[in-house]
Scaffold this active site. Structure first.
Site, PDB file in Angstrom:
ATOM      1  N   GLY A 196       2.580   1.863  10.894  1.00 32.70           N
ATOM      2  CA  GLY A 196       3.553   2.955  10.814  1.00 32.70           C
ATOM      3  C   GLY A 196       4.272   3.245  12.107  1.00 32.70           C
ATOM      4  O   GLY A 196       4.998   4.237  12.204  1.00 32.70           O
ATOM      5  N   GLU A 218      -6.785   4.488   8.049  1.00 31.83           N
ATOM      6  CA  GLU A 218      -6.654   5.929   7.768  1.00 31.83           C
ATOM      7  C   GLU A 218      -7.945   6.484   7.159  1.00 31.83           C
ATOM      8  O   GLU A 218      -8.289   7.645   7.378  1.00 31.83           O
ATOM      9  CB  GLU A 218      -5.428   6.170   6.862  1.00 31.83           C
ATOM     10  CG  GLU A 218      -4.138   6.010   7.654  1.00 31.83           C
ATOM     11  CD  GLU A 218      -2.940   5.528   6.857  1.00 31.83           C
ATOM     12  OE1 GLU A 218      -2.949   5.627   5.618  1.00 31.83           O
ATOM     13  OE2 GLU A 218      -1.983   5.045   7.494  1.00 31.83           O
ATOM     14  N   ASN A 272       0.867  -1.190   0.000  1.00 32.51           N
ATOM     15  CA  ASN A 272       0.000   0.000   0.000  1.00 32.51           C
ATOM     16  C   ASN A 272       0.897   1.231   0.000  1.00 32.51           C
ATOM     17  O   ASN A 272       1.502   1.569   1.012  1.00 32.51           O
ATOM     18  CB  ASN A 272      -0.884  -0.025   1.258  1.00 32.51           C
ATOM     19  CG  ASN A 272      -1.699   1.250   1.418  1.00 32.51           C
ATOM     20  OD1 ASN A 272      -1.810   2.049   0.480  1.00 32.51           O
ATOM     21  ND2 ASN A 272      -2.277   1.439   2.602  1.00 32.51           N
ATOM     22  N   HIS A 294      -9.445   0.952   5.127  1.00 29.82           N
ATOM     23  CA  HIS A 294      -8.140   1.148   5.793  1.00 29.82           C
ATOM     24  C   HIS A 294      -8.338   2.058   6.999  1.00 29.82           C
ATOM     25  O   HIS A 294      -9.171   2.972   6.965  1.00 29.82           O
ATOM     26  CB  HIS A 294      -7.137   1.764   4.816  1.00 29.82           C
ATOM     27  CG  HIS A 294      -5.741   1.768   5.342  1.00 29.82           C
ATOM     28  ND1 HIS A 294      -5.294   2.725   6.222  1.00 29.82           N
ATOM     29  CD2 HIS A 294      -4.705   0.918   5.145  1.00 29.82           C
ATOM     30  CE1 HIS A 294      -4.035   2.463   6.541  1.00 29.82           C
ATOM     31  NE2 HIS A 294      -3.652   1.367   5.896  1.00 29.82           N
ATOM     32  N   LYS A 344       0.077   4.285  -0.241  1.00 31.03           N
ATOM     33  CA  LYS A 344      -0.594   5.480   0.327  1.00 31.03           C
ATOM     34  C   LYS A 344      -0.391   6.671  -0.630  1.00 31.03           C
ATOM     35  O   LYS A 344      -0.369   6.459  -1.838  1.00 31.03           O
ATOM     36  CB  LYS A 344      -0.066   5.759   1.735  1.00 31.03           C
ATOM     37  CG  LYS A 344      -0.120   4.508   2.616  1.00 31.03           C
ATOM     38  CD  LYS A 344       0.056   4.796   4.060  1.00 31.03           C
ATOM     39  CE  LYS A 344       0.114   3.495   4.827  1.00 31.03           C
ATOM     40  NZ  LYS A 344       0.019   3.667   6.255  1.00 31.03           N
ATOM     41  N   GLU A 388      -5.141  -5.399  10.567  1.00 31.52           N
ATOM     42  CA  GLU A 388      -4.123  -4.375  10.775  1.00 31.52           C
ATOM     43  C   GLU A 388      -4.397  -3.653  12.087  1.00 31.52           C
ATOM     44  O   GLU A 388      -5.210  -2.705  12.113  1.00 31.52           O
ATOM     45  CB  GLU A 388      -4.164  -3.350   9.640  1.00 31.52           C
ATOM     46  CG  GLU A 388      -3.902  -3.914   8.276  1.00 31.52           C
ATOM     47  CD  GLU A 388      -3.314  -2.853   7.352  1.00 31.52           C
ATOM     48  OE1 GLU A 388      -2.185  -3.030   6.913  1.00 31.52           O
ATOM     49  OE2 GLU A 388      -3.982  -1.835   7.113  1.00 31.52           O
ATOM     50  N   SER A 438       3.648  -2.522  10.363  1.00 24.78           N
ATOM     51  CA  SER A 438       5.103  -2.543  10.581  1.00 24.78           C
ATOM     52  C   SER A 438       5.749  -3.856  10.140  1.00 24.78           C
ATOM     53  O   SER A 438       6.677  -4.347  10.789  1.00 24.78           O
ATOM     54  CB  SER A 438       5.424  -2.222  12.048  1.00 24.78           C
ATOM     55  OG  SER A 438       4.992  -0.907  12.358  1.00 24.78           O
TER      56      SER A 438
HETATM   57  C1  PEP Z   1      -0.683   0.117   6.293  1.00 27.06           C
HETATM   58  O1  PEP Z   1      -0.834   1.325   6.290  1.00 27.06           O
HETATM   59  O2  PEP Z   1      -1.537  -0.610   5.751  1.00 27.06           O
HETATM   60  C2  PEP Z   1       0.493  -0.450   6.924  1.00 27.06           C
HETATM   61  C3  PEP Z   1       0.477  -1.716   7.225  1.00 27.06           C
HETATM   62  O3  PEP Z   1       1.535   0.403   7.158  1.00 27.06           O
HETATM   63  P1  PEP Z   1       2.989   0.023   7.755  1.00 27.06           P
HETATM   64  O4  PEP Z   1       3.454  -1.232   7.070  1.00 27.06           O
HETATM   65  O5  PEP Z   1       3.845   1.208   7.419  1.00 27.06           O
HETATM   66  O6  PEP Z   1       2.825  -0.183   9.219  1.00 27.06           O
END
Ligand code: PEP
Length: 273
Positions: free
Chosen positions: A191, A117, A23, A115, A25, A185, A231
């Site tokens: 992040g 966000e 992803n 997601h 973003k 997630e 992460s």
């Molecule tokens: C995400 O935003 O879907 C995500 C998993 O981000 P990160 O891998 O940076 O934690």
């Protein structure tokens, strides 16, 4: 189910094709996306990556999708791609929204839905997320349905309760046989550099699979891929992929580094299967 989803009971007796999804973003414009996808494809070709063994998909910004499609088609790449969101509506006066029909016309295999966000920054409720799952289905795009608890949810309800409730809510009225990928997630892991432990992620993913059994059937649950996200890096992916209910990863930050993402895709080199 789009792509080549099968069932996976353990890494040794793999029967669901793992999916590693990046992803991006709001990163990389359409020109950068072409260079990125070209280099990623070369890197995976150099290491003789077998896309039938581990599927790979990227989720660029909407404005990149036509460029990615052109490259994938011209070079006959096996890489999948999808939108980072999809409108719950098919067409009409919805300024700024992107219809699943448009994603489908650009060859998108997937669309990320719900997601964290989008849920937190754009106020998407479970009902809206569920409507987006249905919209993706209407247009032949497989939704990658994201769910996950916040730190407060974790403290108050434990690890599984909120993701399970989100999954139930989003699947109300959904014919999941049309294809579904679930991405667990935890919001606190996105992040933050602080991934869930594989054991914790496995516990939640097992609970999510049990919901699919209950709402649909054990056959469908056996073919539904459940990803972990939060992460993920090349150093921790193998441990997640050893878990029987984790069928891949949704990768944010690390998907923007070609070498790192290619290493994540090639996790089997670290896991020894
Ligand atoms: C995400 O935003 O879907 C995500 C998993 O981000 P990160 O891998 O940076 O934690």
């Amino acid at each position: 189910m789009g792509g080549t989803a099968m069932t996976q009971t353990s890494p040794a007796t793999q029967t669901r094709t793992p999916l590693i999804a990046g992803n991006w973003k709001m990163n990389l414009d359409h020109l950068q996306s072409i260079a990125f996808v070209q280099k990623l494809a070369w890197s995976l070709a150099d290491s003789k990556h077998d896309y039938a063994t581990v599927e790979v998909a990227v989720f660029p910004p909407f404005t990149d999708l036509r460029s990615v499609q052109t490259l994938v088609t011209a070079d006959n790449l096996k890489l999948g791609y999808g939108g980072q969101d999809v409108s719950q509506h098919s067409s009409g006066a919805f300024t700024g929204e992107i219809s699943g029909a448009f994603l489908s016309a650009l060859g998108c295999r997937y669309a990320i839905v719900g997601h964290s966000e989008r849920r937190t920054l754009h106020g998407e409720s479970d009902a809206v997320v569920g409507a987006k799952v249905q919209a993706a289905h209407r247009h032949g795009v497989v939704p990658v349905l994201c769910i996950g608890e916040t730190t407060e949810d974790l403290e108050q309800h434990g690890p599984s309760a909120v993701p399970v409730a989100q999954l139930r809510a989003a699947l109300e009225g959904v014919d999941a046989a049309k294809g579904l990928v679930v991405a667990y997630e935890p919001v606190w892991a996105i992040g933050s550099g602080q991934a869930a432990t594989p054991e914790q992620a496995e516990q939640v993913c097992a609970a999510l699979r049990a919901v699919v059994v209950e709402l649909y059937s054990s056959e469908l649950a056996q073919t539904t891929r459940i990803l972990y996200g939060g992460s993920v890096k090349s150093g921790n992916i193998a441990a997640f992929m050893r878990e029987p209910n984790i069928d891949g990863a949704l990768v944010g930050g690390a998907s923007l580094d070609i070498d790192e993402f290619a290493k994540i895709v090639r996790y089997q080199k670290h896991i020894g299967v």
